[in-house]
Design an enzyme around this catalytic site. Structure first.
Site, PDB file in Angstrom:
ATOM      1  N   HIS A 214      -6.708  14.366  -7.129  1.00 27.07           N
ATOM      2  CA  HIS A 214      -5.382  14.621  -6.540  1.00 27.07           C
ATOM      3  C   HIS A 214      -5.051  16.108  -6.662  1.00 27.07           C
ATOM      4  CE1 HIS A 214      -1.431  13.667  -5.034  1.00 27.07           C
ATOM      5  NE2 HIS A 214      -0.934  14.442  -5.973  1.00 27.07           N
TER       6      HIS A 214
ATOM      7  N   LYS B 197      -6.146  -7.095   4.006  1.00 33.04           N
ATOM      8  CA  LYS B 197      -6.714  -6.069   3.124  1.00 33.04           C
ATOM      9  C   LYS B 197      -7.723  -6.704   2.171  1.00 33.04           C
ATOM     10  CE  LYS B 197      -5.088  -2.216   0.624  1.00 33.04           C
ATOM     11  NZ  LYS B 197      -3.900  -1.442   0.522  1.00 33.04           N
TER      12      LYS B 197
END
Length: 195
Positions: free
Chosen positions: A108, A64
């Site tokens: 969100h 990552k």
């Protein structure tokens, strides 16, 4: 201030941001799109709007960290000061968090801290709560936490289907997202002038 959009899917919120930007209501310049999915429709949308887009294949990197370092190189080339997460379905790691502290903004579809995670609208619907909402917030190392920039509620009609709730939440997203980004741009500029 230049901002880049990270997205993984269809790009409906990206679409809404570009439209708001073209109306002169967005206080950042959209520098392009970073995508982690080769076939994501958001990539074609960026091309249509004449914005640079780049696909970074997470599987092509040994970790990552290396994946995010590759993205970071491109962001530095573009002079990006803010990252906007718009349906980016990958957890942002330490490399990007350290490079952009309190400069990564997420949308969100719930009133955080309620209903974190990938299925917030469905979770709120199944919980039969009287209201849910939309939150724009800075991200940190945890999922759907970090300081809230702006949030507004959406009342849930008990007769609604899940699709109807999704439509209502998305309508709120299109309105709230750009206002949250504008507030973040002000906050970032103010922090910069105090440094």
């Amino acid at each position: 201030m230049k901002a880049i959009v990270f997205a993984s899917g269809s790009g409906t919120n990206f679409d809404a941001l570009v439209k708001v930007s073209r109306q002169g209501k967005l206080d950042v310049d959209l520098a392009g799109v970073v995508c982690d999915k080769e076939q994501a429709p958001v990539r074609q949308k960026a091309v249509t709007y004449g914005l640079p887009e780049r696909w970074f294949n997470p599987k092509a990197y040994p970790s990552k960290t290396e994946y995010e370092k590759a993205i970071l190189e491109w962001l530095h080339e573009l002079d990006v000061e803010m990252i906007i997460l718009s349906g980016y379905m990958r957890i942002v790691g330490k490399t990007l968090l350290d490079a952009y502290p309190n400069r990564i903004v997420n949308l969100h579809p719930a009133m955080l801290p309620n209903f974190p995670g990938a299925h917030a609208i469905r979770d709120a619907y199944e919980a039969k709560v009287p209201q849910t909402g939309v939150t724009v917030h800075y991200i940190d190392e945890n999922i759907d936490s970090g300081p809230i920039i702006i949030q507004e509620s959406v009342a849930i009609d008990p007769a609604w289907t899940l699709d109807q709730l999704e439509t209502a939440v998305h309508a709120k997203e299109y309105d709230l997202f750009y206002r949250g980004i504008n507030q973040a741009a002000k906050d970032i500029a103010a922090r910069k002038s105090n440094d």
